[in-house]
Motif scaffolding. Structure first.
Motif, PDB file in Angstrom:
ATOM      1  N   ARG A   1     -22.758  33.714   0.497  1.00 47.90           N
ATOM      2  CA  ARG A   1     -23.026  33.044   1.774  1.00 47.90           C
ATOM      3  C   ARG A   1     -22.162  33.645   2.872  1.00 47.90           C
ATOM      4  O   ARG A   1     -20.996  33.965   2.664  1.00 47.90           O
TER       5      ARG A   1
ATOM      6  N   THR B   1     -25.072  17.897  11.135  1.00 49.48           N
ATOM      7  CA  THR B   1     -26.360  18.408  11.586  1.00 49.48           C
ATOM      8  C   THR B   1     -27.243  17.273  12.093  1.00 49.48           C
ATOM      9  O   THR B   1     -27.919  17.410  13.116  1.00 49.48           O
TER      10      THR B   1
ATOM     11  N   GLY C   1     -24.997  17.294   5.500  1.00 44.71           N
ATOM     12  CA  GLY C   1     -25.888  17.336   6.659  1.00 44.71           C
ATOM     13  C   GLY C   1     -25.563  16.273   7.695  1.00 44.71           C
ATOM     14  O   GLY C   1     -26.375  15.982   8.568  1.00 44.71           O
TER      15      GLY C   1
ATOM     16  N   GLN D   1     -15.156  11.101   6.495  1.00 45.27           N
ATOM     17  CA  GLN D   1     -14.732  11.454   5.151  1.00 45.27           C
ATOM     18  C   GLN D   1     -13.653  10.479   4.692  1.00 45.27           C
ATOM     19  O   GLN D   1     -13.413  10.325   3.506  1.00 45.27           O
TER      20      GLN D   1
ATOM     21  N   ASN E   1     -19.208  16.984   1.734  1.00 49.40           N
ATOM     22  CA  ASN E   1     -19.143  18.152   2.617  1.00 49.40           C
ATOM     23  C   ASN E   1     -20.455  18.922   2.550  1.00 49.40           C
ATOM     24  O   ASN E   1     -20.968  19.205   1.486  1.00 49.40           O
TER      25      ASN E   1
ATOM     26  N   ILE F   1     -32.035  22.664   6.731  1.00 49.85           N
ATOM     27  CA  ILE F   1     -30.824  21.896   6.435  1.00 49.85           C
ATOM     28  C   ILE F   1     -31.168  20.418   6.241  1.00 49.85           C
ATOM     29  O   ILE F   1     -30.660  19.768   5.331  1.00 49.85           O
TER      30      ILE F   1
ATOM     31  N   GLU G   1     -17.270  17.187  15.594  1.00 50.94           N
ATOM     32  CA  GLU G   1     -16.229  17.235  14.570  1.00 50.94           C
ATOM     33  C   GLU G   1     -15.131  18.229  14.925  1.00 50.94           C
ATOM     34  O   GLU G   1     -13.990  18.040  14.570  1.00 50.94           O
TER      35      GLU G   1
ATOM     36  N   GLY H   1     -10.899  17.244   7.072  1.00 49.35           N
ATOM     37  CA  GLY H   1     -12.333  17.493   7.101  1.00 49.35           C
ATOM     38  C   GLY H   1     -12.992  17.516   5.746  1.00 49.35           C
ATOM     39  O   GLY H   1     -14.188  17.765   5.646  1.00 49.35           O
TER      40      GLY H   1
HETATM   41  N1  ATP Z   1     -24.727  27.421  11.982  1.00 50.81           N
HETATM   42  C1  ATP Z   1     -25.165  27.244  10.727  1.00 50.81           C
HETATM   43  N2  ATP Z   1     -26.005  28.160  10.191  1.00 50.81           N
HETATM   44  C2  ATP Z   1     -26.473  28.006   8.944  1.00 50.81           C
HETATM   45  N3  ATP Z   1     -26.155  26.983   8.135  1.00 50.81           N
HETATM   46  C3  ATP Z   1     -25.320  26.047   8.608  1.00 50.81           C
HETATM   47  C4  ATP Z   1     -24.790  26.120   9.932  1.00 50.81           C
HETATM   48  N4  ATP Z   1     -24.009  25.056  10.150  1.00 50.81           N
HETATM   49  C5  ATP Z   1     -24.043  24.328   9.004  1.00 50.81           C
HETATM   50  N5  ATP Z   1     -24.835  24.912   8.074  1.00 50.81           N
HETATM   51  C6  ATP Z   1     -25.140  24.417   6.748  1.00 50.81           C
HETATM   52  O1  ATP Z   1     -25.813  23.186   6.901  1.00 50.81           O
HETATM   53  C7  ATP Z   1     -25.447  22.307   5.883  1.00 50.81           C
HETATM   54  C8  ATP Z   1     -25.084  20.979   6.496  1.00 50.81           C
HETATM   55  O2  ATP Z   1     -23.932  21.157   7.303  1.00 50.81           O
HETATM   56  P1  ATP Z   1     -23.250  19.978   8.110  1.00 50.81           P
HETATM   57  O3  ATP Z   1     -22.215  20.587   8.968  1.00 50.81           O
HETATM   58  O4  ATP Z   1     -24.296  19.153   8.739  1.00 50.81           O
HETATM   59  O5  ATP Z   1     -22.567  19.163   6.945  1.00 50.81           O
HETATM   60  P2  ATP Z   1     -21.611  17.904   7.035  1.00 50.81           P
HETATM   61  O6  ATP Z   1     -22.268  16.881   6.225  1.00 50.81           O
HETATM   62  O7  ATP Z   1     -21.270  17.593   8.399  1.00 50.81           O
HETATM   63  O8  ATP Z   1     -20.361  18.467   6.245  1.00 50.81           O
HETATM   64  P3  ATP Z   1     -18.782  18.271   6.526  1.00 50.81           P
HETATM   65  O9  ATP Z   1     -18.399  17.008   5.977  1.00 50.81           O
HETATM   66  O10 ATP Z   1     -18.160  19.402   5.796  1.00 50.81           O
HETATM   67  O11 ATP Z   1     -18.578  18.373   7.988  1.00 50.81           O
HETATM   68  C9  ATP Z   1     -24.323  22.955   5.109  1.00 50.81           C
HETATM   69  O12 ATP Z   1     -24.853  23.453   3.901  1.00 50.81           O
HETATM   70  C10 ATP Z   1     -23.893  24.107   5.970  1.00 50.81           C
HETATM   71  O13 ATP Z   1     -23.511  25.186   5.162  1.00 50.81           O
END
Ligand code: ATP
Ligand code: ATP
Ligand code: MG
Ligand code: MG
Lengths: 237, 393, 251, 323, 339
Positions: free
Chosen positions: C139, A46, A43, A195, A40, A20, A87, C173
């Motif tokens: 997915r 993450t 990452g 966001q 969205n 990721i 979040e 979100g």
């Molecule tokens: N538990 C998981 N297992 C596998 N992939 C995941 C998991 N959680 C998140 N992902 C993937 O990791 C990537 C990053 O996710 P992340 O939640 O960090 O994004 P974000 O930037 O916080 O997005 P958002 O604004 O939607 O919250 C995404 O492609 C998501 O699909």
């Protein structure tokens, strides 16, 4: 970089077998409010979880004032002074509002205790009448406030806020904005994923942009505001 | 090499499913011990019609379906030609079906359930039983208890037995014969704790409430010792005469720390009854080898090997069919015989003539100093009557 | 037409919905706003059967649905999406859609055929395309990002082709781009399918831009109803909800 | 004998008819209910049964409440407590040391069990955890068999308690059981208050729900989990130790206790201390009065009661709906 | 999300391959499997091997049916064994008392199971999670107690004694070992095929939705209670079939068949083999029986051996064997595609 409160270098994070984050690096200095921006799924969350030790990185390093904290358990990282608001809020649904706060209670890394419960209720007056209510039955926004308040109870030196404005009424968002500005003026350091650009850009002093798990841009906030290409490309603004 | 092949041809495998794990592992182990003790003797004396015995002993965990599987496996895979079924009741019935299916010679050594051999529907030519038979026990117990009831004027009785076939049948038959010999006896309270029930408090208090003059119980093993310990702190044993058929077994006698004096009990295995040198010697040999006393299951299994050896000698063959033929009605010398012999009754393939009696306990060795032997003539008479009432004859 | 008559619900002492009466004419688009804890989600929960009202009526085309079970209400044509994405974690996006169509076509108990049924494909495909989920069809839902999970949740509501669609903070979100894409989709749907849409939203830019009619709830009661301009300038709404930033001429 | 009573236990009726004895003995029950001596004695025996059951069950409910682990190995801790106590008693002759050995030994065992084994399966399927517990039931039973032998043992009642039972308000109570009730009550009060009032109690309950978030708030969840397991193990071990003088010890002895404890925790509501207490007392009363009125259906009564409770209250008497 | 679920997604047959195709493929595999199994007696004289396969059929049917509840619907039943016992007893009693042809007893048993499962299920499926697990357990214990106490009818703790008659029917003589063997295989394959169809049908996906998020499923118009009840009854039918095979094999029925340890073993088999793959429980069955049979040959401390093996699976693999293999293969494939 000297003066950095937190420094993240070369993070690789996987969920199961899918990677990721790809070599994510960023640093936040004392007193800065750093916005972590991106679409969205870019990452952001993450990255925050990796810093907190909730999604342990496979490669890379996180250091807090020079001391390496990656590899520690989340509770040790929290004790080192990081406070995290996830979040999805994650209030303890069977506990009352006040119990949620009590559970979050801890002294800061230097023994400071700046957030007695009274002050929390001053900042979040909506929570006070809800003290004895079961957190799981609060409305979405009420839970969001509770989650932020609970983390503040732990007197963090560095706040990680993952979309704190989500689901909040404009008037509350405004109030949280004021709170964060106030924290900043007190020298708190904040890393915030958002966001709500309007809210975020008005708040942050610096910004880092992440896309598809990689850092693509980092600069002062005014610079970002001026850089239309980046805004278009990665932030859809 | 040829000599190996010859040696192998000479050994005969006897399969033995029994319970080596779980709550009654102790009994299975003691069965195995007794069998091994006897097999050594038989082998030393030349084996079964000249063939050395090799025991193949497997754990059934006390589950009937496992017992059936193990029994089949012993015959089909391991090549056992004879079988000793050292299972408790439901396992014994399962192995009985296997014996029916496969036609293998089989001696049931532990199931006391009368129906296993008494019921002609169960009868197959290749299966026998050396275990004591429930109805024998009850006849002796009933007449013994009746005598005491009359002497001491015990009219109000309570029963407390485990709630499963053995407990129910034995208790039913005991009271049947008790009332027959002492007609004015009245059962005023019944308790049926579950098998392996850990706590008997409510049972104890219930019995105390009923204020009987005497209590009958066929609890056994750990259940019996728990019961005694729990009844003891309610001072129950001072308030009534207690008849516990399974008390006089070393597994219980040596374990209970505060064994009350004067509990009436049937013999299970006890080396002082029959009071013969052979019996004492056998008990001591067992103790010397295994550092504990034999159990009720021990003598029953030892007897099975003794019978097989004698029958094979008579038939001059280790073949199951031939052994079965000879075994019908065979009488052998045996340390556990009331008169020094036991007999495999031909008509229903069940063992008779074994030592059976009742006595009272003392808290130290020999634990049951005097045992009043039961009378086999009476047993036969009443057993015949009982069979008729059940429609077995 | 969806008519709410004197709907009320309280939790212990809290009157979460307090004698609310509202009409949502066929083909209308309404935004519901209000402070946190005002009772907006509760209002939706009452309409969709997630909660049983203490009293009052929920009339869809004259049929009273109040107090009926969620499946029944869905089948009468009221679909909903949730404030926090409510999805099937271990199914893929495509499986989720196909299974939802199956449910709508009353074939979800079919035993003798293989999943997916042929007749479910087109609708599933259509909605995935519509919401831009087609690229993520294989997915597993749990691995989607927060925002995509919300999209999937809404897709679940849409794929049932409801007469009335209730969306609880559909854009929460989401990033700015997805947010507008989402809301444009909703509006497009509303325009083309002529369905009744009611949505809860805290993003005032969106609310004021697309909702012809706004209902403001506060402490379980209706504080105000009106056009964006009326609401924006309503001082009670400003005090209770909007704050200074969004007030009046700010937009 | 009433009609409802007959239909209640039809199979027994058929069987008992042959033996000419009543399947249900409502006269006895009525007689008992109208005699104050019987009433008191059977109530106290219900209390006694219940309290010991509570000690075992409360650990179970605690561990479930916090870790959401259905600890099938709980009975094994009870067993170990009894064996430890017996061995200590044989070695030292001191009852107090025996109790201590039972409690402390199992606490350590619980800690090791949790830290080394259970902690590795928290993320996995719930049934995986059940499986690990089950593995230890098998292992522990065999370990006991190896160390102490397959035969059943008895610890024996310490001389201090070999006294005449007390007569309280017409009922009979052995002094040993008074001690037992006292210990269980103390445990109930300490745990009940500790868990609902103190911060650590709140933290423990929160960790049950969301360990990730709790640890992100700076709390060492590993320590809490280990501690809870040690506490649960200790309670079971203490129960085993207290039971050792009056119950026979044998490999697998934990099993029947486990089943009854499960009934207790389920009736009371999984995770509720108060529920465990009430559930245990109810079960004790069902047993003691059931043995009067339905001597052949006591076991069945317990299951029936459990079904009835769950049907009318799907999460047990004091259980909370998972939010 | 757990890794388990992540892995599952990848092992799913892509929807693209077409539903009809999947069905024919399954049918083909079943036919081949049956052909292989049925021809086994021609190559080996080992009765023990045939016995083993018969027992695998009984337990396999039971364990796979349990997986319909546990793996597909997320309903953890601790009392599924009651239907195994019910099948064995109903079949045994009908054969012993009524002297009817075997297929009649077979169908009558399924009918009885349907009724009993529907009644018990109607009460149980309202409950959630652990409470569901324990209320099923309570019912199992009630049935077990009934078998024990109704001794005049069921033989009590000593089981159905005297053997269950096995009259020949249309030339099939189940008293003959090979006939019994082939019949068991046929029942197993048919049962598996039927359960596979259930799992891959639209209803199967409804079950998956309920497992993941029952509340959401109800907002799609699914009657959750009905679906749960349906699968409860369906699973009971196959468990009952397993019980009948067992009764045929041992020519008896014992209260142990209805005891909760049977349910425990079922769960155990599922966890050993894996709950995310259809054949996981089958693999688990073979594994457990193999383990049981070999270990008991060598030691009476099989508890320790079995326990350690379980720990290896639970702590080492953290999932059932087939799940583990399936994931491993999927990763290999992904890695291959990546290059
Ligand atoms: N538990 C998981 N297992 C596998 N992939 C995941 C998991 N959680 C998140 N992902 C993937 O990791 C990537 C990053 O996710 P992340 O939640 O960090 O994004 P974000 O930037 O916080 O997005 P958002 O604004 O939607 O919250 C995404 O492609 C998501 O699909
Ligand atoms: N099941 C419940 N039990 C008890 N109280 C509840 C329950 N559901 C909601 N409430 C209370 O009712 C009030 C209204 O909640 P609701 O979720 O409808 O608010 P909302 O308007 O959707 O808020 P938000 O915008 O923050 O989501 C809140 O005070 C909440 O705490
Ligand atoms: Mg995020
Ligand atoms: Mg809401």
């Amino acid at each position: 970089m000297s003066g950095a409160v937190i420094e993240v270098a070369d993070l690789d994070v996987y969920y199961g077998t899918s990677q990721i984050l790809f070599g994510v690096g960023l640093s936040v200095r004392q007193g800065e409010t750093m916005a972590l921006l991106g679409r969205n799924g870019a990452g952001k969350s993450t990255t925050m979880k990796a810093i907190m030790g909730l999604a342990p990185p496979r490669r890379g390093r996180v250091s807090l004032r020079g001391a390496v904290i990656s590899g520690l358990k989340p509770h040790a990282i929290a004790r080192a002074g990081l406070g995290f608001v996830p979040e999805d809020r994650q209030v303890f649904p069977e506990h009352t509002v006040e119990d949620n706060l009590v559970i979050g209670k801890k002294k800061g890394p230097e023994g400071q205790d700046e957030w007695p419960i009274k002050r929390i209720y001053e900042v979040f007056p909506l929570l006070e009448p809800l003290r004895q209510r079961i957190a799981g039955r609060l409305s979405g926004g009420e839970q969001q406030m509770l989650a932020i308040a609970r983390t503040l109870m732990g007197n963090p030196a560095l706040l990680l806020l993952d979309e704190p404005s989500e689901g909040l009424a404009p008037i509350i968002v405004q109030r949280i904005g004021e709170l964060l500005r106030q924290l900043r003026s007190l020298g708190s350091t904040v890393l915030i994923a958002e966001q709500n650009m309007h809210f975020c850009l008005g708040l942050a002093s610096h910004a880092t942009v992440i896309d598809k798990g990689q850092i693509v841009y980092a600069a002062g906030i005014d610079e970002l505001k001026a850089n239309e290409a980046i805004r278009r490309r990665y932030l859809a603004l | 090499a040829p000599w190996v092949a010859r040696a192998q041809a000479k050994t005969i495998k006897i399969g033995m499913p029994t319970i080596l794990s779980g709550r009654v592992a102790q009994l299975g182990t003691s069965s195995r011990n007794a069998v091994m003790l006897e097999v050594e003797k038989v082998n030393a004396a030349g084996g079964l019609a000249g063939r050395q015995i090799e025991m193949v002993i497997r754990d059934s965990k006390g589950q009937p379906q496992e017992a059936a599987r193990v029994a089949r496996e012993l015959v089909n895979t391991d090549g056992c030609e004879l079988m000793i079924d050292a299972e408790a009741s439901s396992g014994a019935f399962a192995v009985h079906e296997v014996a029916r299916d496969l036609g293998v010679f089989c001696i049931h050594t532990n199931s006391e359930t009368s129906a296993l051999t008494a019921d002609p529907k169960q009868h197959i030519p290749n299966a026998f039983r050396t275990a004591r038979q429930g109805v024998h026990d009850s006849i002796v117990g009933g007449s013994y208890a009746a005598a005491i009831a009359k002497a001491k004027g015990l009219k109000k009785w309570a029963t407390c037995s485990p709630d499963y076939a053995y407990g129910r049948d034995t208790t039913g038959e005991f009271t049947l014969y008790l009332k027959r010999f002492a007609p004015d006896v009245e059962i005023i309270s019944e308790s049926w704790p579950k098998l392996f029930q850990p706590d008997y408090t409510e049972v104890v208090t219930k019995i105390l409430q009923a204020k009987p003059q005497a209590l009958y119980s066929c609890l056994w093993g750990g259940d019996l010792t728990s019961y005694i310990d729990q009844a003891n702190i309610y001072a129950m044993f001072g308030q009534m005469e207690v008849f516990a058929v399974n008390m006089a077994d070393y597994t219980a006698l040596t374990v209970v720390k505060n064994l009350p004096k004067g509990i009436h009990s049937g013999n299970r295995y006890i080396k002082t009854f029959p009071a013969t040198p052979e019996n004492a010697a056998w008990g001591d040999a067992y103790k010397a080898k295994y550092n504990e006393y034999p159990t009720n299951w021990s003598w029953e299994n030892a007897t099975a090997i003794m019978l097989m050896a004698e029958a094979a000698k008579k038939a001059n063959s280790a073949d199951g069919k031939k052994i079965a033929e000879v075994l019908k009605g065979l009488t052998i010398k045996c340390p556990f015989g009331a008169d020094g012999t036991v007999t495999m009754r031909g008509e229903d393939h069940t063992l008779v003539g074994y030592a059976i009696g009742w006595g009272t306990t003392i808290p130290q060795e020999p634990y049951v100093p005097e045992i009043k032997a039961g009378d086999w003539k009476t047993i036969f008479e009443l057993e015949a009557e009982w069979k008729k009432s059940k429609g077995y004859t | 037409m969806l008519e709410i008559r004197n709907l009320a619900k309280s939790f212990g002492g809290v009157k979460a919905t307090n004698d609310v009466s509202l009409d949502f004419p066929d083909g209308s688009l309404t935004a519901v706003i209000g402070p946190n804890g005002a009772g907006k989600s509760t209002f939706f929960n009452l309409i969709t059967g997630a909660l049983k009202p203490d009293s009052g009526q929920v009339l869809l085309d004259g049929v009273d649905l109040a107090g009926r079970s969620p499946p029944e209400i869905v089948r009468h044509g009221i679909g909903r999406a949730f404030q926090v994405a409510s999805i099937f974690k271990s199914l893929t996006v495509q499986e989720t859609m196909l299974a939802a169509v199956s449910a709508d076509q009353r074939t979800s108990a079919v035993l003798h055929k293989r999943f997916p049924l042929l007749e479910t494909r087109e609708r599933a495909e259509h909605v995935m395309e519509l919401l831009g989920l087609a690229g993520k069809r294989n997915r597993t839902a749990a691995t989607l990002s927060h925002g995509d999970q919300k999209l999937l949740d809404i897709a679940l509501a849409l794929v049932l082709e409801p007469k009335v669609l209730l969306l609880d903070e559909p854009t929460a979100g989401m990033g700015p781009e997805e947010r507008w894409r989402m809301i444009d989709k909703v509006r497009e749907l509303w325009e083309t399918q002529k369905i009744t849409v009611v949505f809860i939203e805290h993003d005032m830019d969106i609310v004021f831009k697309i909702a012809p009619k706004i209902v403001v709830l506060c402490y379980g009661r209706i504080l105000a109803t009106g056009t964006p301009d009326e609401i924006r300038n309503n001082s009670a709404v400003i005090d209770a909800y909007l704050g200074t930033e969004h007030a009046g001429a700010a937009a | 004998m009433t009609v409802s009573a007959v239909s209640f236990d039809l199979p027994r009726c058929i069987r008992r008819a042959a033996n000419e004895s009543a399947p249900v003995d409502l006269d006895a029950l009525a007689g008992c209910l109208s005699s104050s001596a019987c009433l008191v004695t059977q109530t106290t025996s219900g209390l006694i049964i219940g309290m010991l059951l509570f000690l075992v069950a409360v650990g179970l409910t605690l561990i479930f409440g916090v870790l959401k682990v259905v600890n099938f190995s709980h009975g094994a801790f009870y067993m170990f407590g009894a064996y430890f106590a017996m061995t200590a008693y044989q070695l030292t002759g001191s009852f107090a040391l025996a109790m201590l050995a039972g409690a402390a030994g199992t606490a350590v065992l619980g800690l090791i069990f949790e830290r080394v084994f259970m902690s590795r399966v928290y993320g996995a399927d719930v049934l995986m955890q059940v499986l690990v517990c089950y593995a230890f039931v098998l292992i522990f039973d065999d370990v006991v068999r190896m160390i102490w032998g397959p035969e059943f043992k008895a610890m024996g009642m310490p001389a201090a308690f070999q006294v005449m039972p007390l007569f309280i308000a017409g009922g009979v109570v052995p002094p040993y059981y008074l001690l037992l009730i006292g210990v269980a009550l103390v445990a109930a009060i300490v745990l009940g208050l500790g868990l609902s009032r103190s911060r650590i109690g709140k933290v423990i309950r929160a960790a049950a729900h969301n360990p990730g978030m709790v640890s992100a708030l700076g709390i060492n969840t590993g320590l809490i989990y280990g501690g809870v397991f040690a506490l649960g193990g200790m309670l079971a071990g203490l129960a085993g130790a207290l039971a050792a003088p009056v119950r026979s010890l044998t490999p697998g002895m934990g099993f029947s206790v486990l089943i009854e404890s499960f009934i207790v925790t389920v009736i009371g509501g999984m995770g509720s201390i108060l529920g465990a207490l009430i559930g245990a007392l109810l079960l004790g009363l069902i047993r003691s009065f059931g043995s009067q009125g339905f001597p052949l259906f006591v076991e069945g009564l317990m299951y029936l009661f459990m079904v009835i409770v769950l049907v009318s209250k799907p999460t047990g008497l004091f259980g909370k709906e998972a939010a | 999300m757990t890794e388990l679920e992540a892995g599952r997604a990848q092992t799913l047959v892509p929807v693209r391959s077409g539903p009809a195709l999947g069905r024919y493929r399954d049918l083909l595999i079943a036919l081949i499997a049956f052909a292989v199994l049925a021809s086994l007696p021609m190559f080996t004289g080992s009765k023990a091997l045939l016995d083993f396969v018969i027992r695998c059929s009984a337990y396999g049917l039971f364990a796979t049916s349990l997986n319909l509840l546990v793996g597909y619907t997320g309903l953890t039943s601790f009392g599924h064994g009651m239907f195994f016992g019910l099948g064995a007893y109903s079949y045994g009693l009908i054969m012993q008392k009524l002297n009817v042809p075997i297929p009649v007893a077979f169908i009558a048993t399924l009918a009885i199971t349907t009724v009993v499962a529907a009644i018990i299920g109607a009460i149980c499926v309202r409950l959630k999670e652990i409470y569901f697990a324990f209320v099923t357990l309570a019912f199992q214990m009630l049935i077990h107690s009934t078998i024990l106490s109704w001794a005049s009818f069921t033989g009590g703790d000593q089981g159905l004694r005297g053997g269950i008659p096995r009259p020949a029917f249309l030339g099939i003589d189940l008293a003959n070992h090979v006939h019994l063997y082939v019949t068991s295989c046929a029942l197993l394959i048919l049962g598996l095929l039927a359960m596979r169809q259930i799992a891959q049908s639209p209803f199967g996906y409804t079950l998956r939705m309920i497992r993941d998020n029952a509340a959401r499923a109800s907002f799609l118009g699914i009657d959750v209670w009905r679906a749960k009840l349906t699968v409860f009854v369906l699973a009971a039918l196959f468990a009952s079939m397993g019980g009948m095979v067992m009764a045929l094999f041992v020519s008896g029925a014992y209260p142990e068949f209805a005891y909760w340890t049977i349910s425990g073993e079922g769960i155990f088999i599922n966890m050993l083999g894996g709950v995310s793959t259809f054949l996981g429980p089958m693999v688990g069955t073979v594994l457990l029986l193999l383990l049981n049979d070999t270990v008991t040959r060598f030691t009476e401390y099989h508890g320790i051996v079995l326990g350690v093996v379980i720990l290896f699976f639970a702590l080492g693999l953290r999932k059932g064997l087939l799940d583990f293999v399936a994931e491993w293969v999927a990763h290999r494939r992904d890695a291959g595609e990546g290059r």
